[in-house]
Design an enzyme around this catalytic site. Structure first.
Site, PDB file in Angstrom:
ATOM      1  N   GLY A 211       0.833  -1.192   0.000  1.00  0.00           N
ATOM      2  CA  GLY A 211       0.000   0.000   0.000  1.00  0.00           C
ATOM      3  C   GLY A 211       0.867   1.242   0.000  1.00  0.00           C
ATOM      4  N   SER A 244       2.047  -2.559   4.308  1.00  0.00           N
ATOM      5  CA  SER A 244       2.103  -1.103   4.208  1.00  0.00           C
ATOM      6  C   SER A 244       3.474  -0.668   3.717  1.00  0.00           C
ATOM      7  CB  SER A 244       1.840  -0.454   5.572  1.00  0.00           C
ATOM      8  OG  SER A 244       2.980  -0.585   6.412  1.00  0.00           O
ATOM      9  N   ASP A 245       3.520   0.455   2.982  1.00  0.00           N
ATOM     10  CA  ASP A 245       4.818   1.074   2.773  1.00  0.00           C
ATOM     11  C   ASP A 245       5.325   1.525   4.135  1.00  0.00           C
ATOM     12  OD1 ASP A 245       7.081   2.098   1.562  1.00  0.00           O
ATOM     13  OD2 ASP A 245       5.977   3.088  -0.032  1.00  0.00           O
ATOM     14  N   TRP A 246       6.632   1.719   4.228  1.00  0.00           N
ATOM     15  CA  TRP A 246       7.270   1.971   5.512  1.00  0.00           C
ATOM     16  C   TRP A 246       6.896   3.372   6.020  1.00  0.00           C
ATOM     17  CZ3 TRP A 246       7.825  -2.407   3.537  1.00  0.00           C
ATOM     18  CH2 TRP A 246       8.598  -3.429   4.097  1.00  0.00           C
TER      19      TRP A 246
END
Length: 751
Positions: A211, A244-246
């Site tokens: 995401g 999730s992206d970081w």
């Protein structure tokens, strides 16, 4: 409890084992699967023998090891990799089998490094040439991006390493990436921006997906109800895990109920900042999620679905009996990197100076910082530590060893880390330029190697470019070099288009991208004629920045404005998709009567809104519809030989065309098929790419290329019916060597 679960074989067996695992797991163990335990790992279920998840940045190679709890390099001495060309180069090959080779090779390196998930490929589309991460993506066309990402994914996952397709969705810029709210019609969403993701999960069988940072419909994409629940897991029936992206998670309630499965990197900006805490239990899907579960606020179906998706990811990878052992820095991988680089290089201009064949004793001057600079370092999370990186200067010296080769730096970019650029003094640039120009006067041939370089705001994560022109005085330098010596070949490394005020002054221009470990060898292969260039542009190179519709609109189109500055019809209705007809009506009328704000917001209000006002007319679609002159069109690329197209024919829905090599050397040509709807109830592009095939031809050889038109090739997305529709009528089939070089047209009637 001792481990009771061994390697998984069949899919039915896997689901049965997941059911059994879930029956043995505690609530705490199910929740703990859903958030990180370090910068790049998440836990398994140690009590039951379920291993951890080890992720690594990609997609151009396996990133060097990062410390457990901060962003610093771990300092290992055994984590060097093969650096493969950036994905723009892969897309420029227009060769799906090379994409499969690419994915399989990088997957072998990831498996050798014991990685569970490789973070890539990136399939966002090219909307603005300022986007700092365009070099990680596959161009402006969804069919090309889909055709290249599917075999990449299949090759990668054949090693038992999961891909993590990114960045889902609408993450087409780095400016304000963490909060900008994208407004787009459903037509553009489905016809363009979601299509590569759909192909990745339905055809490629991707096991995980990332995401993105931005917002859509007032929700962050990493926990966006419509993108994740309704479309990805609902309409597409995908069974993988959303990661999730970081630092892209912002809300416990949304993370629980809106489809996020694994939370990574929270409380950082995803690249440089350190968390104010070091307890991962404080993540949004950590203690807060567990407490809601204990209070009965989360249905068991959601708890089990998240855990099931994470267990499925682990069983497909770490617990698979087909994962193999992998290999790294092998001769085969180096050869693959070189082959991909060779086929991705695009020859944009050539008046006959190429290929170079200088005799012994001839003087070659190589100019440009990029001739010696590492282009694998920097760029953000895609940074790599290759075992060997062949620079262009080294490659040229090795290939043209009988010549006198001299080097001049010509310009300097300074050292630039994330968010901090060391600007060069003008006196330094003047001195370097003057030295290079003086040496050029004495040379027989000048090879200029410049472009962008992965510095911050020069093709780099976390910051878009500031303008369309080249930095560090390169435009002036190229012009002065051309005046001093007309025998100049310009080689440009970049993942983006750029202004070319000097184009008429130079006899040859080569687009080389970021080519990885074998960059210098591949460039020398093409310059010498050992390899005939066959790459084609995966995006349009416009003459000026405002030729791109995202920039025609002012700040509304890029990078965004506060909602109160949005003019009609762009005000829209918060939380709902925009209307395609209203957007296209405004665009077709030249956006007359709409007052676009050019005021730049401060980027801190967390509600900047950006409108994709060009709607379905992205890239060449816009240029075609409005008959805009371009510098180089989508699908364009020259060769050292010539090709002759026969008259195309159609039988039913099957189109055939013959292509002959009419030159004196072997070469490869990309035959492109576009489809246009002659008359429709909605505005449609003049033509859209629907099929392509790359063929190899010996001198004098002729081949027939065949394309059978599918139902899907004729459809558009009806946002009122929420379905794909093909209307009866006449369609035009275009056969071409680029989007602007059409060799023949045919008519197809749909009854």
């Amino acid at each position: 409890m001792a481990s009771m679960f061994t390697a998984v074989q069949a899919a039915d067996d896997m689901e049965a084992r997941i059911d059994e695992l879930l029956s043995h797991m505690t609530l705490e163990e199910k929740v703990r699967l859903c958030y990180a335990q370090s910068k790049f790992t998440s836990p398994g279920v140690p009590r039951l023998g379920v291993p951890e998840v080890y992720t690594s940045d990609g997609p151009h190679g396996v990133r060097m090891e990062i410390n457990w709890n901060d962003w610093n390099h771990a300092g290992w001495t055994n984590d060097s990799c093969t650096a493969f060309p950036a994905l723009t180069c892969l897309a420029a090959t227009w060769q799906p089998e090379l994409a499969r080779l690419y994915g399989r090779s990088v997957g072998e390196e990831a498996r050798y490094r014991k990685k569970t998930v490789l973070l890539g490929p990136g399939v966002n589309l090219y909307r603005t040439p300022l986007n700092g991460r365009n070099f990680e993506y596959m161009g402006e066309d969804p069919l090309l991006a889909s055709s290249m990402c599917v075999p990449y994914i299949q090759g990668l996952q054949s090693n038992g390493v999961a891909c993590c397709v990114k960045h889902y969705a609408l993450n087409e810029q780095e400016t304000w990436r963490g909060h900008v709210d994208v407004r787009v019609s459903d037509r553009a969403l489905y016809e363009l921006y979601l299509r590569p993701f759909h192909a990745a999960v339905t055809e490629g069988g991707a096991w995980s997906l990332m995401g993105s940072y931005n917002q859509y419909l007032d929700q962050h994409a990493s926990h966006n109800a419509r993108l994740l629940n309704d479309i990805l897991k609902g309409e597409w029936q995908w069974d993988g895990a959303v990661i999730s992206d970081w630092g892209a998670t912002h809300n416990t309630q949304e993370a629980i109920f809106n489809g996020l499965d694994l939370e990574m990197g929270s409380y950082t900006d995803g690249l440089s900042s350190e968390a104010p805490i070091n307890t991962y239990d404080d993540y949004y899907l950590g203690r807060a999620y567990l407490e809601k579960c204990k209070r009965g606020e989360v249905p068991e179906s959601i708890i089990n679905d998240k855990a099931r998706r994470m267990l499925r990811l682990i069983m497909r990878t770490e617990m698979s009996d087909r994962k193999g052992y992998g290999s790294i820095n092998s001769l085969e991988h180096v050869a693959a990197a070189r082959a991909i680089a060779q086929e991705g290089i695009v020859l944009l201009k050539n008046n006959g100076i190429l290929p170079l064949a200088p005799a012994a004793g001839k003087r070659i001057l190589v100019v440009g910082e990029n001739a010696t600079r590492s282009l694998c370092a920097g760029g953000g999370s895609s940074e790599l530590k290759p075992r060997d990186e062949v620079s262009p200067l080294r490659g040229i010296k090795e290939r043209f060893g009988d010549c006198e080769i001299e080097y001049a730096q010509g310009y300097a970019s300074g050292r630039a880390m994330y968010g901090n650029t060391d600007e060069m003094q003008q006196v330094t640039l003047d001195s370097l330029r003057n030295e290079a120009v003086e040496k050029a006067r004495r040379a027989d041939v000048v090879i200029y190697v410049g472009g962008l370089n992965k510095n911050h705001q020069q093709d780099c994560e976390g910051g878009d470019r500031l303008g369309y022109n080249l930095s560090y005085g390169q435009d002036r330098l190229i012009s002065e070099l051309a005046k001093a010596n007309p025998n100049i070949v310009v080689v440009m490394a970049s993942g983006n288009a750029y202004a070319m005020p000097w184009l008429s002054e130079v006899p040859a221009l080569v687009q080389s991208w970021y080519l990885g470990s074998e960059a210098g060898h591949a460039i020398a292969d093409v310059l010498s004629g050992d390899v005939n260039p066959s790459g084609k542009l995966p995006f349009t190179m416009a003459k000026q920045l405002t030729d791109y519709p995202a920039h025609k609109m002012g700040s509304v189109g890029y990078p965004g404005v506060t909602p109160e500055l949005l003019p009609q019809p762009y005000g829209g209705e918060a939380g709902k998709p925009m209307n395609s007809k209203a957007l296209l009506d405004a665009a077709v009328k030249g956006w007359k009567g709409i007052s676009f704000s050019t005021a730049q917001c401060d980027g801190k209000k967390k509600n900047e809104t950006e409108v994709y006002g060009e709607d379905i007319l992205l890239g060449y679609r816009w240029m075609d519809y409005f008959k805009t002159q371009v510098q180089f069109p989508f699908g364009y690329g020259m060769s050292y030989t010539t090709f002759e197209y026969g008259k195309p024919a159609i039988d039913g829905r099957t189109v055939t065309v013959t292509v002959k090599n009419t030159g004196k050397v072997a070469g490869k040509e990309v035959v492109q098929f576009y489809v246009g709807d002659d008359k429709a109830s909605v505005l449609r592009p003049v033509k859209e790419l629907k099929h392509f095939e790359k063929i190899a031809l010996a001198p004098g050889e002729e081949k027939t290329v065949t394309y059978t038109v599918k139902d899907d090739d004729l459809k558009f997305f009806d946002e009122n019916k929420h379905e794909w529709v093909a209307e009866p009528g006449t369609f035009t089939i275009y056969v071409g060597a680029s989007s602007r070089d059409i060799k023949g047209q045919l008519k197809l009637n749909l009854k």
